[in-house]
Design an enzyme around this catalytic site. Structure first.
Site, PDB file in Angstrom:
ATOM      1  N   TRP A 102       0.825  -1.211   0.000  1.00 21.85           N
ATOM      2  CA  TRP A 102       0.000   0.000   0.000  1.00 21.85           C
ATOM      3  C   TRP A 102       0.850   1.249   0.000  1.00 21.85           C
ATOM      4  CZ3 TRP A 102      -4.558  -0.337  -1.887  1.00 21.85           C
ATOM      5  CH2 TRP A 102      -5.212  -1.564  -1.833  1.00 21.85           C
ATOM      6  N   ASP A 178      -1.661   6.846   6.074  1.00 25.97           N
ATOM      7  CA  ASP A 178      -2.734   5.960   5.622  1.00 25.97           C
ATOM      8  C   ASP A 178      -3.020   4.974   6.749  1.00 25.97           C
ATOM      9  OD1 ASP A 178      -4.387   4.046   4.519  1.00 25.97           O
ATOM     10  OD2 ASP A 178      -3.112   3.641   2.777  1.00 25.97           O
ATOM     11  N   LYS A 202     -12.670  -1.343   6.728  1.00 27.94           N
ATOM     12  CA  LYS A 202     -12.064  -2.239   7.703  1.00 27.94           C
ATOM     13  C   LYS A 202     -12.644  -1.954   9.096  1.00 27.94           C
ATOM     14  CE  LYS A 202      -8.532  -2.226   4.398  1.00 27.94           C
ATOM     15  NZ  LYS A 202      -8.823  -3.391   3.598  1.00 27.94           N
TER      16      LYS A 202
END
Lengths: 367, 367
Positions: A102, A178, A202
């Protein structure tokens, strides 16, 4: 109805109490005769939901008043573009700590858009098994921000500290994080950050909602030539309603925040539960002959626990039997294989206990 | 539970049968033990939902095989930026027909991003009460596409024809249409269009989902420097899953498409119902002394019926009494005032009958 234990990495499990309340209110929100999905985003009813959701999040995370909270669309991946377009409009470079897939995507998007970029540190040499130490960070002299991924969902690598970033001239560099896969998993000192962002799917709510928390001094520097829906300042001034927001996902996020406050008792209580869940699963992996996890102890993710079987030919049997035992979505990401158990806030401790029992049983029979 | 009649312009009413099914499946989708919201977008279950949704839409609209169907985020407003970034990357100008607020926003965004643009026709001189005629269109010699808004949600102005666009050299110019507020209201010849797009929150599903139907020959010309989530080609190749899509909104859109097919009987049947609903409301307005609508007869929107009371001092009483009578969200857009009754697919004919009866009663008592 039989609910099973869902270890999906995202879109992930939601608290059953949240789903039950959403179900109850689905056709008629508090006697108003319509669904939240059917309300104008500018109606009194929805504005009240939106404001309560923000207030609850501010309370949970202790967000200081000099930060704006935005409820957007596009996922963390759209933020990979919006961040440099907002923060590098007047020059400077994005600095990036690379700890996995990511973080690399965030860097790659800044590159694609033609912005200056610099790798401040990377865990690639370790196979992304150990987070770079604070003193390994090399901040560029033109750094406009330092970006990192606090938890790598695929690799299962989590920062155990909040990086500090200073340029060689001593200037503080805003920290951009992030937090898609570990936000709200425990307490957080928001004042250490310039921008925090997270896809909802999530620990916040359903897919299609993105949370951005941005410090006031970072607003207003976007060039006027970027898409109008990309400008944090405009979004903040419009209360995230430059255009129609994802109202139902916003409402569900609000239900999750209420659940965290009222049912769980806040982020310290959530943190204790999450630590216990992760600790016992890692302990079971470490004690076994069949399962293993390669991440350095201090950086093992509390949210995503990847593990491999020492004989990959058993993978399919493991997954099939787990599914039959009511343990869903344990397959590792397609880019890495193996297994992954995601233990987000909504995954109850009983689910982890059931997984551990299944793993021990499977090892005894097949290992 | 008492459901009321909801005339909201968007997010708008959804079919009660759709909401009831979503409610029934909310905690446990078809015995799998989890909610659709909790499924990986790459799971077999969700991929099946996504594919069925696309197949049903293709069948409803008769979408030819040389068109891709995308399920995106960001609303029509993000398409205002994505369109020129995809279609003008190699030069040319966007041509725009201006018939109201939404068409103007599309033009303004292309301007903001620095693209060449040209107003091919405008209804501004008429106060946006009459759609420009085909022979009034002036296509620029550098036109790369012609954009129009088939139904202006705020003004209540709807095209009664599909524009044809040719440059002076005889070349066909791809037609791009924002159909946010009238898509699926009746049959459509998709082959006349280069790109069709629509925010979901009127006739498709909840807010947070955007539908884009794009002809194959328009893919692949986006410059590599635009955000990766903006590139139609990449999105098409990834089946709209470059990143996590808004899965629950996608599923709900699928339930709406099934309702259109199975409960309504397809778009010709829907068209007949919509024509009847609009015709009777306009007839009631035209027959009254109190209410009026300024739009040319041929261009009156079947979806959004704005009207004013000839004494604006009665507005608040009208809205209050309507709400008490179970007729919700009749207030006109804040930019124009007055009233607006949105009669999207999910608004049943009984709702229109109830509104007409209320309006007549109100006029008799207060007019």
């Amino acid at each position: 109805m039989t609910r099973r234990y869902n270890f999906c990495a995202g879109p992930a499990a939601l608290p059953e109490a949240v789903l039950a309340r959403a179900q109850d209110e689905l056709l008629d929100y508090q006697g108003r005769g319509l669904s939240v999905m059917e309300m104008s985003h500018r109606s009194n009813e929805f504005v009240a939901i939106a404001e309560q959701t923000e207030a609850d999040l501010r309370q949970l995370l202790g967000i200081p008043s000099n930060y704006k909270v935005l409820f957007l669309q596009g996922g963390a991946s759209l933020q990979f573009a919006m961040l440099p377009m907002n923060l590098l409009g007047h020059g400077g470079s994005g600095n990036f700590i690379q700890t996995g897939i990511w973080g690399k995507k965030a860097l790659t998007e800044a590159k694609r858009l033609g912005f200056r970029h610099h790798v401040a540190a990377s865990s690639e040499a370790s196979g992304h098994t150990k987070v770079p130490a604070q003193d390994a960070l090399q901040i560029s002299t033109d750094a406009a921000y330092l970006h990192y991924t606090s938890n790598e969902t695929i690799g299962g690598l989590e920062f155990d500290y909040v990086p500090q970033a200073q340029r060689s001239d001593g200037a503080d560099v805003p920290l951009v994080c992030d937090m898609s896969s570990n936000i709200l998993s425990g307490p957080l000192d928001v004042s250490q950050f310039g921008v925090i962002y997270a896809g909802a799917q999530k620990n916040i709510g359903p897919a299609g909602l993105t949370l951005v928390v941005v410090r006031d001094d970072l607003l207003g520097s976007a060039p006027p030539t970027i898409p109008s829906l990309f400008d944090y300042q405009q979004l903040a001034e419009a209360g995230s309603m430059v255009n129609t927001p994802p109202t139902y996902a916003w409402y569900l996020a609000g239900l999750v925040f209420q659940w965290l406050k009222d049912d769980i008792g806040g982020l310290e209580a959530m943190d204790a539960i999450n630590r216990r869940k992760a600790q016992k699963l890692y302990a079971a992996i470490d004690a076994s002959e069949l399962y293993s996890n390669p991440i350095a102890l201090a950086n093992r993710s509390r949210m995503n626990v990847p593990f491999v079987l020492d004989d990959a030919r058993l993978d399919n049997a493991f997954l099939k039997e787990a599914d039959e035992a009511g343990l869903l979505n344990l397959k590792g990401h397609r880019s890495v294989g193996g297994m992954r158990a995601s233990l987000y806030n909504a995954v109850p401790e009983e689910a982890v206990d059931a997984l551990i029992a299944f793993m021990a049983d499977f090892e005894q029979r097949r290992g």
